[in-house]
Design a protein around this motif. Structure first.
Motif, PDB file in Angstrom:
ATOM      1  N   VAL A 146     -13.170  -0.545  -6.757  1.00 37.74           N
ATOM      2  CA  VAL A 146     -11.926  -1.174  -6.307  1.00 37.74           C
ATOM      3  C   VAL A 146     -11.864  -1.315  -4.784  1.00 37.74           C
ATOM      4  O   VAL A 146     -11.511  -2.381  -4.261  1.00 37.74           O
ATOM      5  CB  VAL A 146     -10.705  -0.368  -6.798  1.00 37.74           C
ATOM      6  CG1 VAL A 146      -9.402  -1.055  -6.395  1.00 37.74           C
ATOM      7  CG2 VAL A 146     -10.762  -0.181  -8.307  1.00 37.74           C
ATOM      8  N   HIS A 147     -12.186  -0.224  -4.057  1.00 36.15           N
ATOM      9  CA  HIS A 147     -12.008  -0.206  -2.610  1.00 36.15           C
ATOM     10  C   HIS A 147     -13.247   0.328  -1.882  1.00 36.15           C
ATOM     11  O   HIS A 147     -14.058   1.055  -2.461  1.00 36.15           O
ATOM     12  CB  HIS A 147     -10.806   0.669  -2.210  1.00 36.15           C
ATOM     13  CG  HIS A 147      -9.499   0.155  -2.690  1.00 36.15           C
ATOM     14  ND1 HIS A 147      -8.737   0.810  -3.648  1.00 36.15           N
ATOM     15  CD2 HIS A 147      -8.801  -0.960  -2.363  1.00 36.15           C
ATOM     16  CE1 HIS A 147      -7.625   0.128  -3.869  1.00 36.15           C
ATOM     17  NE2 HIS A 147      -7.645  -0.945  -3.109  1.00 36.15           N
ATOM     18  N   ARG A 148     -13.310  -0.036  -0.623  1.00 29.18           N
ATOM     19  CA  ARG A 148     -14.285   0.551   0.301  1.00 29.18           C
ATOM     20  C   ARG A 148     -13.493   1.188   1.434  1.00 29.18           C
ATOM     21  O   ARG A 148     -12.631   0.529   2.034  1.00 29.18           O
ATOM     22  CB  ARG A 148     -15.231  -0.517   0.852  1.00 29.18           C
ATOM     23  CG  ARG A 148     -16.340   0.025   1.743  1.00 29.18           C
ATOM     24  CD  ARG A 148     -17.369  -1.059   2.004  1.00 29.18           C
ATOM     25  NE  ARG A 148     -18.499  -0.568   2.754  1.00 29.18           N
ATOM     26  CZ  ARG A 148     -19.665  -1.199   2.837  1.00 29.18           C
ATOM     27  NH1 ARG A 148     -19.823  -2.359   2.195  1.00 29.18           N
ATOM     28  NH2 ARG A 148     -20.656  -0.714   3.542  1.00 29.18           N
ATOM     29  N   VAL A 149     -13.750   2.467   1.707  1.00 32.73           N
ATOM     30  CA  VAL A 149     -12.970   3.189   2.712  1.00 32.73           C
ATOM     31  C   VAL A 149     -13.887   3.786   3.765  1.00 32.73           C
ATOM     32  O   VAL A 149     -15.001   4.227   3.475  1.00 32.73           O
ATOM     33  CB  VAL A 149     -12.106   4.299   2.070  1.00 32.73           C
ATOM     34  CG1 VAL A 149     -10.963   3.698   1.276  1.00 32.73           C
ATOM     35  CG2 VAL A 149     -12.940   5.222   1.191  1.00 32.73           C
ATOM     36  N   PHE A 163      -7.743  10.019   7.489  1.00 29.22           N
ATOM     37  CA  PHE A 163      -7.265   8.772   8.085  1.00 29.22           C
ATOM     38  C   PHE A 163      -8.336   7.722   7.795  1.00 29.22           C
ATOM     39  O   PHE A 163      -9.519   7.967   8.040  1.00 29.22           O
ATOM     40  CB  PHE A 163      -7.069   8.925   9.597  1.00 29.22           C
ATOM     41  CG  PHE A 163      -6.096  10.009   9.972  1.00 29.22           C
ATOM     42  CD1 PHE A 163      -4.726   9.796   9.921  1.00 29.22           C
ATOM     43  CD2 PHE A 163      -6.556  11.256  10.370  1.00 29.22           C
ATOM     44  CE1 PHE A 163      -3.837  10.811  10.259  1.00 29.22           C
ATOM     45  CE2 PHE A 163      -5.680  12.276  10.716  1.00 29.22           C
ATOM     46  CZ  PHE A 163      -4.307  12.053  10.661  1.00 29.22           C
ATOM     47  N   TYR A 164      -7.935   6.556   7.277  1.00 30.03           N
ATOM     48  CA  TYR A 164      -8.967   5.625   6.838  1.00 30.03           C
ATOM     49  C   TYR A 164      -8.595   4.171   7.080  1.00 30.03           C
ATOM     50  O   TYR A 164      -7.426   3.806   7.227  1.00 30.03           O
ATOM     51  CB  TYR A 164      -9.263   5.841   5.351  1.00 30.03           C
ATOM     52  CG  TYR A 164      -8.146   5.453   4.416  1.00 30.03           C
ATOM     53  CD1 TYR A 164      -7.998   4.142   3.957  1.00 30.03           C
ATOM     54  CD2 TYR A 164      -7.217   6.395   3.973  1.00 30.03           C
ATOM     55  CE1 TYR A 164      -6.972   3.787   3.100  1.00 30.03           C
ATOM     56  CE2 TYR A 164      -6.192   6.052   3.103  1.00 30.03           C
ATOM     57  CZ  TYR A 164      -6.073   4.741   2.680  1.00 30.03           C
ATOM     58  OH  TYR A 164      -5.046   4.393   1.836  1.00 30.03           O
ATOM     59  N   ALA A 165      -9.651   3.357   7.111  1.00 33.75           N
ATOM     60  CA  ALA A 165      -9.531   1.905   7.086  1.00 33.75           C
ATOM     61  C   ALA A 165     -10.126   1.450   5.766  1.00 33.75           C
ATOM     62  O   ALA A 165     -11.257   1.803   5.436  1.00 33.75           O
ATOM     63  CB  ALA A 165     -10.289   1.283   8.263  1.00 33.75           C
ATOM     64  N   GLY A 166      -9.356   0.692   4.999  1.00 32.98           N
ATOM     65  CA  GLY A 166      -9.790   0.314   3.659  1.00 32.98           C
ATOM     66  C   GLY A 166      -9.809  -1.188   3.439  1.00 32.98           C
ATOM     67  O   GLY A 166      -8.991  -1.925   4.004  1.00 32.98           O
ATOM     68  N   THR A 167     -10.762  -1.634   2.621  1.00 34.61           N
ATOM     69  CA  THR A 167     -10.845  -3.034   2.214  1.00 34.61           C
ATOM     70  C   THR A 167     -11.077  -3.088   0.710  1.00 34.61           C
ATOM     71  O   THR A 167     -11.314  -2.060   0.072  1.00 34.61           O
ATOM     72  CB  THR A 167     -11.982  -3.767   2.951  1.00 34.61           C
ATOM     73  OG1 THR A 167     -13.194  -3.018   2.810  1.00 34.61           O
ATOM     74  CG2 THR A 167     -11.666  -3.929   4.436  1.00 34.61           C
ATOM     75  N   ILE A 168     -11.029  -4.295   0.145  1.00 39.22           N
ATOM     76  CA  ILE A 168     -11.184  -4.486  -1.292  1.00 39.22           C
ATOM     77  C   ILE A 168     -12.642  -4.787  -1.611  1.00 39.22           C
ATOM     78  O   ILE A 168     -13.241  -5.694  -1.017  1.00 39.22           O
ATOM     79  CB  ILE A 168     -10.271  -5.616  -1.795  1.00 39.22           C
ATOM     80  CG1 ILE A 168      -8.803  -5.291  -1.482  1.00 39.22           C
ATOM     81  CG2 ILE A 168     -10.452  -5.826  -3.299  1.00 39.22           C
ATOM     82  CD1 ILE A 168      -7.843  -6.429  -1.796  1.00 39.22           C
ATOM     83  N   THR A 169     -13.210  -4.041  -2.521  1.00 43.25           N
ATOM     84  CA  THR A 169     -14.603  -4.232  -2.916  1.00 43.25           C
ATOM     85  C   THR A 169     -14.809  -5.637  -3.483  1.00 43.25           C
ATOM     86  O   THR A 169     -14.031  -6.108  -4.327  1.00 43.25           O
ATOM     87  CB  THR A 169     -15.013  -3.194  -3.976  1.00 43.25           C
ATOM     88  OG1 THR A 169     -14.854  -1.883  -3.424  1.00 43.25           O
ATOM     89  CG2 THR A 169     -16.451  -3.378  -4.411  1.00 43.25           C
ATOM     90  N   GLY A 170     -15.859  -6.299  -2.997  1.00 42.73           N
ATOM     91  CA  GLY A 170     -16.187  -7.629  -3.498  1.00 42.73           C
ATOM     92  C   GLY A 170     -15.476  -8.760  -2.796  1.00 42.73           C
ATOM     93  O   GLY A 170     -15.810  -9.929  -3.000  1.00 42.73           O
ATOM     94  N   HIS A 171     -14.480  -8.435  -1.944  1.00 39.30           N
ATOM     95  CA  HIS A 171     -13.781  -9.468  -1.176  1.00 39.30           C
ATOM     96  C   HIS A 171     -14.397  -9.570   0.216  1.00 39.30           C
ATOM     97  O   HIS A 171     -14.878  -8.584   0.778  1.00 39.30           O
ATOM     98  CB  HIS A 171     -12.300  -9.134  -1.035  1.00 39.30           C
ATOM     99  CG  HIS A 171     -11.529  -9.288  -2.308  1.00 39.30           C
ATOM    100  ND1 HIS A 171     -10.189  -9.613  -2.328  1.00 39.30           N
ATOM    101  CD2 HIS A 171     -11.891  -9.169  -3.608  1.00 39.30           C
ATOM    102  CE1 HIS A 171      -9.758  -9.670  -3.581  1.00 39.30           C
ATOM    103  NE2 HIS A 171     -10.782  -9.400  -4.376  1.00 39.30           N
TER     104      HIS A 171
END
Length: 214
Positions: A146-149, A163-171
């Motif tokens: 689901v996510h990459r953190v 503390f994190y920066a997150g994006t959506i996996t595959g996007h």
């Protein structure tokens, strides 16, 4: 005169184990209870970020990006989790506070973090990991279905923070948003300043309930 019997090696070992246990309990209690606040020694550029603001829910000074939307607080009896979502909805900055049953340290907490990620998001692959004494803690990057953190993980006594920066996996990643989330992660600090006083409405809430449960 009564002679004192010499203690056996087994008794000596038991006595040493007892004193070691008492010492560990004392150290963990004193470490977990006293005030903790560790601002970053070197701050990243603050352009596009809000000034450091106390967040009582996660017990940290946070610097979310300007215009990003705070999501409803996620919480359990073991953690509180605040997310700020970018205008596109593709990138997030987040802060998590953990309640630890014992001062386990960042290595064990990393294992628990990945295990929970697998439970909630079906998978968790550790892409990179680096000890960083400046945090002090661990920097790591992990990806699920689901996510990459990209996470800064810190512990102190019975508490831990991520503390994190997150994006959506595959996007496709929006580079400007991800760079902003990474700087927000770097500018945020665990703990609250010694002179911090929670707002009156939060101070009046029951201790067992997060102040802004939605």
């Amino acid at each position: 005169m009564q002679r004192r019997c010499a203690s056996s090696p087994r008794q000596d070992a038991q006595r040493r184990s007892f004193f070691l246990l008492v010492t560990l309990i004392f150290v963990s209690l004193t470490t977990g209870c006293h005030h903790y606040y560790r601002p970053r020694a070197v701050q990243p550029p603050m352009s596009g970020l809000l000034p450091a603001t106390p967040n009582d829910d996660v017990q940290a000074m946070v610097t979310p990006p300007v215009g990003w939307i705070a999501q409803p607080l996620k919480f359990s009896d073991r953690h509180t989790h605040q997310i700020w979502l970018s205008p596109s909805g593709e990138t997030a900055f987040g802060a998590i506070r953990f309640k630890l049953p014992w001062p386990v340290g960042t290595r064990l907490l990393l294992g628990r973090f990945l295990a929970e990620m697998r439970r909630v998001e079906q998978s968790a692959t550790l892409l990179s990991r680096e000890d960083d004494p400046e945090l002090p803690g661990i920097r790591f990057e992990a990806e699920s279905a689901v996510h990459r953190v990209r996470v800064n993980l810190i512990t102190h006594g019975f508490r831990g923070w991520a503390f994190y920066a997150g994006t959506i996996t595959g996007h496709e990643e929006i580079k400007a948003e991800l760079e902003l989330a990474k700087r927000a992660r770097e500018a945020s600090s665990p703990g609250l300043p010694p002179d911090y006083q929670p707002p009156a409405d939060q101070a009046a809430m029951p201790a067992t309930q997060p102040a802004n449960v939605r």
